[in-house]
Design an enzyme around this catalytic site. Structure first.
Site, PDB file in Angstrom:
ATOM      1  N   SER A 124      38.329  40.284  29.654  1.00  0.00           N
ATOM      2  CA  SER A 124      39.343  40.218  30.216  1.00  0.00           C
ATOM      3  C   SER A 124      40.146  41.274  30.314  1.00  0.00           C
ATOM      4  CB  SER A 124      40.250  39.142  29.469  1.00  0.00           C
ATOM      5  OG  SER A 124      41.475  39.214  29.602  1.00  0.00           O
ATOM      6  N   ARG A 177      37.368  35.902  43.742  1.00  0.00           N
ATOM      7  CA  ARG A 177      38.676  35.354  43.393  1.00  0.00           C
ATOM      8  C   ARG A 177      39.540  35.286  44.271  1.00  0.00           C
ATOM      9  NH1 ARG A 177      41.480  36.642  37.474  1.00  0.00           N
ATOM     10  NH2 ARG A 177      43.494  36.340  38.148  1.00  0.00           N
ATOM     11  N   ASP A 213      49.566  44.052  32.245  1.00  0.00           N
ATOM     12  CA  ASP A 213      48.349  43.939  33.268  1.00  0.00           C
ATOM     13  C   ASP A 213      48.472  44.293  34.643  1.00  0.00           C
ATOM     14  OD1 ASP A 213      45.756  43.466  34.112  1.00  0.00           O
ATOM     15  OD2 ASP A 213      46.121  41.246  33.823  1.00  0.00           O
ATOM     16  N   TRP A 221      34.036  36.499  28.662  1.00  0.00           N
ATOM     17  CA  TRP A 221      35.005  36.820  29.715  1.00  0.00           C
ATOM     18  C   TRP A 221      35.625  38.180  29.391  1.00  0.00           C
ATOM     19  CZ3 TRP A 221      36.361  36.972  34.670  1.00  0.00           C
ATOM     20  CH2 TRP A 221      37.703  37.163  35.237  1.00  0.00           C
ATOM     21  N   ASP A 275      35.731  40.949  34.313  1.00  0.00           N
ATOM     22  CA  ASP A 275      36.803  40.872  35.070  1.00  0.00           C
ATOM     23  C   ASP A 275      37.386  42.229  35.562  1.00  0.00           C
ATOM     24  OD1 ASP A 275      39.680  40.449  36.063  1.00  0.00           O
ATOM     25  OD2 ASP A 275      40.521  40.411  34.185  1.00  0.00           O
ATOM     26  N   PHE A 284      43.485  41.131  31.212  1.00  0.00           N
ATOM     27  CA  PHE A 284      44.609  41.091  30.525  1.00  0.00           C
ATOM     28  C   PHE A 284      44.726  41.274  29.314  1.00  0.00           C
ATOM     29  CE2 PHE A 284      47.244  37.979  28.393  1.00  0.00           C
ATOM     30  CZ  PHE A 284      48.381  38.150  28.993  1.00  0.00           C
TER      31      PHE A 284
END
Length: 290
Positions: A42, A155, A54, A40, A81, A44
């Protein structure tokens, strides 16, 4: 075989893919060695790596550069992401082209407004797009991909925004109708109840993705019992583990006024050499340096 096909095959063969967050090539290498099914990429974690909140401060170029670097060092399929898609549907078109060229297997796009605020922060601003506008983003992503195996995961942050299960289900159904391959449902509740309720109520034909950061008791047995979840993402454990380890080691060195006690408790320099593939460098030197 494309990485997107590999991810689809792993899901089909295993019923559930375990995907670990990564924020660097080194964390990607370690995740692959540990046995995860995918990575992933990410936002964040990358924001934290830069010491930034973030809140859409990391650019697409910064994120893409790290994705490419991770892809060079790991054979695992990468789920990128990409937050809100870096803007509107036109920005999404550009992003999908670039991320697909970078070799990722999937992207996750969320239905927040730009700039977003990270989901799990207390009392954070969690404004969502109109359903129709986000449907346009999903349609744009699906129309742009060149590899039909490339996954577009929608999402919904409806539960994060405290809009309730009915709104989450409504949005998920609309995103499926727009062409999404999977639905990622996110929650900040401390137990899995809210997510389990959503999954049981979900009547769509596409599978669900979860990120059980806030509700860690959601283990594999509990996930498989629901029967509709294809991917579980461990969304920020790489950066949290890194911070935990560094805080501990740095504090001990200061307390001990030296490294004489800590040295035996951390990996050797030789282990870093192994991860850096120094043995191959030495072999190449022997083969090619006059």
């Amino acid at each position: 075989m494309s990485k997107a096909r590999l991810l689809r095959d792993r899901i089909a063969g295993r019923g559930l893919a375990h995907v670990m967050a990564a924020h660097s090539p080194l964390s990607a290498i370690l995740a692959e060695e540990a046995g995860f099914d995918g990575l992933w990429a990410s936002g964040f974690e990358l924001s934290a790596l830069y010491g930034l909140p973030d809140v859409s401060l990391i650019s697409m170029s910064q994120h893409l550069d790290m994705v490419r670097a991770m892809a060079e060092q790991s054979s695992l399929p990468i789920i990128a992401d990409i937050d809100t898609g870096f803007g509107n549907a036109i920005n999404v078109i550009h992003a999908i082209r670039e991320y697909e060229r970078a070799g990722v297997a999937a992207v996750v796009i969320e239905d927040k407004t730009f700039p977003k605020v990270t989901s799990l922060v207390a009392d954070g601003r969690q404004d969502l797009l109109r359903i129709e506008e986000f449907q346009g983003k999903i349609r744009a992503a699906v129309a742009t991909r060149s590899d039909p195996d490339f996954l577009v995961i929608a999402r919904t942050e409806a539960l994060i925004a405290r809009l309730g299960e009915a709104e989450a289900l409504k949005r998920a159904a609309a995103y499926e109708a727009a062409g999404a391959d999977m639905i990622l449902i996110h929650s900040k509740q401390k137990t899995p109840d809210e997510v389990e309720s959503f999954v049981r109520a979900w009547s769509g034909k596409i599978p669900v993705v979860i990120v059980p950061t806030a509700y860690p008791e959601m283990n594999e047995a509990r996930i498989r019992a629901l029967g509709k979840i294809a991917i579980v993402i461990y969304g920020n454990h790489a950066i949290r583990a890194s911070v935990t380890a560094m805080q501990d080691v740095f504090a001990r060195i200061i307390a001990d006024r030296g490294i004489h006690n800590i040295d035996k408790d951390i990996v050797s320099v030789e282990e870093i050499f192994r991860l850096q593939k120094m043995a191959q460098v030495k072999a190449d030197e022997k083969a090619f340096l006059a």
